[in-house]
Design a protein around this motif. Structure first.
Motif, PDB file in Angstrom:
ATOM      1  N   LEU A  15     -28.820  11.234   4.675  1.00  0.00           N
ATOM      2  CA  LEU A  15     -30.015  10.443   4.965  1.00  0.00           C
ATOM      3  C   LEU A  15     -31.194  10.904   4.110  1.00  0.00           C
ATOM      4  CD1 LEU A  15     -31.323   8.221   6.668  1.00  0.00           C
ATOM      5  CD2 LEU A  15     -31.873   9.982   8.352  1.00  0.00           C
ATOM      6  N   ALA A  16     -31.361  12.216   3.969  1.00  0.00           N
ATOM      7  CA  ALA A  16     -32.454  12.747   3.147  1.00  0.00           C
ATOM      8  C   ALA A  16     -32.279  12.336   1.688  1.00  0.00           C
ATOM      9  CB  ALA A  16     -32.507  14.265   3.273  1.00  0.00           C
ATOM     10  N   ILE A  17     -31.057  12.408   1.186  1.00  0.00           N
ATOM     11  CA  ILE A  17     -30.796  12.002  -0.198  1.00  0.00           C
ATOM     12  C   ILE A  17     -31.068  10.514  -0.375  1.00  0.00           C
ATOM     13  CG2 ILE A  17     -28.980  11.735  -1.941  1.00  0.00           C
ATOM     14  CD1 ILE A  17     -27.781  14.365  -0.888  1.00  0.00           C
ATOM     15  N   LEU A  18     -30.648   9.712   0.602  1.00  0.00           N
ATOM     16  CA  LEU A  18     -30.901   8.273   0.537  1.00  0.00           C
ATOM     17  C   LEU A  18     -32.396   7.975   0.513  1.00  0.00           C
ATOM     18  CD1 LEU A  18     -29.987   5.294   0.661  1.00  0.00           C
ATOM     19  CD2 LEU A  18     -30.007   5.521   3.153  1.00  0.00           C
ATOM     20  N   LEU A  19     -33.156   8.600   1.380  1.00  0.00           N
ATOM     21  CA  LEU A  19     -34.602   8.360   1.416  1.00  0.00           C
ATOM     22  C   LEU A  19     -35.274   8.800   0.115  1.00  0.00           C
ATOM     23  CD1 LEU A  19     -35.457   9.398   5.077  1.00  0.00           C
ATOM     24  CD2 LEU A  19     -35.331   7.096   4.123  1.00  0.00           C
ATOM     25  N   VAL A  57     -24.911   3.669  -4.286  1.00  0.00           N
ATOM     26  CA  VAL A  57     -23.859   4.665  -4.050  1.00  0.00           C
ATOM     27  C   VAL A  57     -24.108   5.391  -2.735  1.00  0.00           C
ATOM     28  CG1 VAL A  57     -22.988   6.897  -4.884  1.00  0.00           C
ATOM     29  CG2 VAL A  57     -23.188   4.975  -6.446  1.00  0.00           C
ATOM     30  N   ASN A  58     -25.378   5.627  -2.404  1.00  0.00           N
ATOM     31  CA  ASN A  58     -25.696   6.284  -1.140  1.00  0.00           C
ATOM     32  C   ASN A  58     -25.460   5.382   0.062  1.00  0.00           C
ATOM     33  OD1 ASN A  58     -26.686   9.035  -1.525  1.00  0.00           O
ATOM     34  ND2 ASN A  58     -28.192   8.065  -2.844  1.00  0.00           N
ATOM     35  N   VAL A  59     -25.708   4.093  -0.092  1.00  0.00           N
ATOM     36  CA  VAL A  59     -25.589   3.160   1.035  1.00  0.00           C
ATOM     37  C   VAL A  59     -24.129   2.816   1.325  1.00  0.00           C
ATOM     38  CG1 VAL A  59     -26.126   0.820   1.789  1.00  0.00           C
ATOM     39  CG2 VAL A  59     -27.892   2.218   0.740  1.00  0.00           C
ATOM     40  N   LEU A  60     -23.362   2.568   0.280  1.00  0.00           N
ATOM     41  CA  LEU A  60     -21.967   2.191   0.489  1.00  0.00           C
ATOM     42  C   LEU A  60     -21.131   3.408   0.856  1.00  0.00           C
ATOM     43  CD1 LEU A  60     -21.379  -0.258  -2.490  1.00  0.00           C
ATOM     44  CD2 LEU A  60     -21.865  -0.810  -0.117  1.00  0.00           C
ATOM     45  N   PRO A  61     -20.251   3.251   1.828  1.00  0.00           N
ATOM     46  CA  PRO A  61     -19.404   4.383   2.240  1.00  0.00           C
ATOM     47  C   PRO A  61     -18.210   4.559   1.299  1.00  0.00           C
ATOM     48  CG  PRO A  61     -18.960   2.501   3.632  1.00  0.00           C
ATOM     49  CD  PRO A  61     -20.079   2.099   2.704  1.00  0.00           C
ATOM     50  N   LEU A  62     -18.492   5.001   0.085  1.00  0.00           N
ATOM     51  CA  LEU A  62     -17.429   5.151  -0.908  1.00  0.00           C
ATOM     52  C   LEU A  62     -16.674   6.468  -0.753  1.00  0.00           C
ATOM     53  CD1 LEU A  62     -19.308   3.847  -4.069  1.00  0.00           C
ATOM     54  CD2 LEU A  62     -17.672   2.613  -2.648  1.00  0.00           C
ATOM     55  N   LEU A  64     -17.388   9.161  -2.342  1.00  0.00           N
ATOM     56  CA  LEU A  64     -17.397   9.853  -3.628  1.00  0.00           C
ATOM     57  C   LEU A  64     -18.665  10.704  -3.704  1.00  0.00           C
ATOM     58  CD1 LEU A  64     -16.248   6.876  -5.851  1.00  0.00           C
ATOM     59  CD2 LEU A  64     -14.845   8.752  -4.987  1.00  0.00           C
ATOM     60  N   PHE A  65     -18.554  11.930  -3.207  1.00  0.00           N
ATOM     61  CA  PHE A  65     -19.725  12.806  -3.109  1.00  0.00           C
ATOM     62  C   PHE A  65     -20.299  13.139  -4.474  1.00  0.00           C
ATOM     63  CE2 PHE A  65     -21.814  16.944  -2.263  1.00  0.00           C
ATOM     64  CZ  PHE A  65     -22.749  16.481  -1.355  1.00  0.00           C
ATOM     65  N   PHE A  66     -19.456  13.222  -5.499  1.00  0.00           N
ATOM     66  CA  PHE A  66     -19.975  13.558  -6.831  1.00  0.00           C
ATOM     67  C   PHE A  66     -20.887  12.463  -7.369  1.00  0.00           C
ATOM     68  CE2 PHE A  66     -16.214  11.161  -7.899  1.00  0.00           C
ATOM     69  CZ  PHE A  66     -16.533  10.490  -9.064  1.00  0.00           C
ATOM     70  N   LEU A  67     -20.646  11.205  -7.003  1.00  0.00           N
ATOM     71  CA  LEU A  67     -21.545  10.127  -7.419  1.00  0.00           C
ATOM     72  C   LEU A  67     -22.893  10.234  -6.713  1.00  0.00           C
ATOM     73  CD1 LEU A  67     -19.193   7.018  -7.651  1.00  0.00           C
ATOM     74  CD2 LEU A  67     -20.172   8.348  -9.521  1.00  0.00           C
ATOM     75  N   VAL A  68     -22.862  10.663  -5.465  1.00  0.00           N
ATOM     76  CA  VAL A  68     -24.102  10.875  -4.719  1.00  0.00           C
ATOM     77  C   VAL A  68     -24.913  11.987  -5.385  1.00  0.00           C
ATOM     78  CG1 VAL A  68     -25.068  11.596  -2.498  1.00  0.00           C
ATOM     79  CG2 VAL A  68     -23.133  10.029  -2.554  1.00  0.00           C
ATOM     80  N   ILE A  69     -24.231  13.055  -5.794  1.00  0.00           N
ATOM     81  CA  ILE A  69     -24.911  14.165  -6.452  1.00  0.00           C
ATOM     82  C   ILE A  69     -25.487  13.737  -7.802  1.00  0.00           C
ATOM     83  CG2 ILE A  69     -24.574  16.468  -7.451  1.00  0.00           C
ATOM     84  CD1 ILE A  69     -24.698  16.385  -4.399  1.00  0.00           C
ATOM     85  N   ILE A  70     -24.742  12.946  -8.557  1.00  0.00           N
ATOM     86  CA  ILE A  70     -25.240  12.454  -9.849  1.00  0.00           C
ATOM     87  C   ILE A  70     -26.478  11.576  -9.632  1.00  0.00           C
ATOM     88  CG2 ILE A  70     -24.693  10.926 -11.792  1.00  0.00           C
ATOM     89  CD1 ILE A  70     -21.819  12.037 -11.638  1.00  0.00           C
ATOM     90  N   GLY A  71     -26.449  10.724  -8.614  1.00  0.00           N
ATOM     91  CA  GLY A  71     -27.614   9.899  -8.290  1.00  0.00           C
ATOM     92  C   GLY A  71     -28.800  10.740  -7.853  1.00  0.00           C
ATOM     93  N   LEU A  72     -28.525  11.803  -7.098  1.00  0.00           N
ATOM     94  CA  LEU A  72     -29.599  12.705  -6.678  1.00  0.00           C
ATOM     95  C   LEU A  72     -30.225  13.398  -7.885  1.00  0.00           C
ATOM     96  CD1 LEU A  72     -31.215  14.217  -4.509  1.00  0.00           C
ATOM     97  CD2 LEU A  72     -29.331  15.869  -4.417  1.00  0.00           C
ATOM     98  N   ILE A  73     -29.396  13.822  -8.826  1.00  0.00           N
ATOM     99  CA  ILE A  73     -29.911  14.467 -10.043  1.00  0.00           C
ATOM    100  C   ILE A  73     -30.784  13.488 -10.831  1.00  0.00           C
ATOM    101  CG2 ILE A  73     -29.235  15.422 -12.283  1.00  0.00           C
ATOM    102  CD1 ILE A  73     -26.818  16.681 -10.794  1.00  0.00           C
ATOM    103  N   ALA A  74     -30.355  12.234 -10.929  1.00  0.00           N
ATOM    104  CA  ALA A  74     -31.160  11.224 -11.632  1.00  0.00           C
ATOM    105  C   ALA A  74     -32.503  11.022 -10.930  1.00  0.00           C
ATOM    106  CB  ALA A  74     -30.395   9.906 -11.711  1.00  0.00           C
TER     107      ALA A  74
END
Length: 114
Positions: A15-19, A57-62, A64-74
């Motif tokens: 949730l924090a990453i999504l926000l 990537v954060n909203v869809l329940p994929l 794939l945690f590495f994609l969430v991390i890549i999005g967080l880095i961006a």
């Protein structure tokens, strides 16, 4: 019970990453496009696409945690590097774009009681 606590922690983390990514996307959407070029950063559509994909990537329940991390880095790169540069160019310094001097008070310039 320990597993449930860990799942709750991961839920709050997601949730924090999504926000954070939604904030970065929203901020990128409301900045002027010419400020990105003036700050010598990537274009506004580039950042909107990257941050939009990060939000999706954060909203869809994929799963794939590495994609969430890549999005967080961006999103972190945008907030730490791009946002301050674009904000400085566009004059969004909290005072309506006006640059004040060090002697300005809350209601305008301080003139020493004159």
């Amino acid at each position: 019970m320990l597993v449930q606590g860990f799942e709750n922690l991961l839920t709050w983390l997601y949730l924090a990453i999504l926000l954070f990514t939604v904030f970065a996307f929203g901020d990128a959407a409301f900045r002027r496009e010419d400020a990105y070029r003036a700050a010598d950063k990537q274009t506004k559509p580039f950042w909107l696409i990257i941050l939009g994909v990060a939000v999706v990537v954060n909203v869809l329940p994929l799963g794939l945690f590495f994609l969430v991390i890549i999005g967080l880095i961006a999103a972190i790169v945008y907030v730490v590097d791009v946002r301050p540069a674009v904000k400085q160019i566009s004059g969004g310094g909290g005072r309506g774009g006006r640059r004040g001097s060090s002697s300005d008070g809350p209601y305008g310039p301080y003139n020493g009681g004159r």
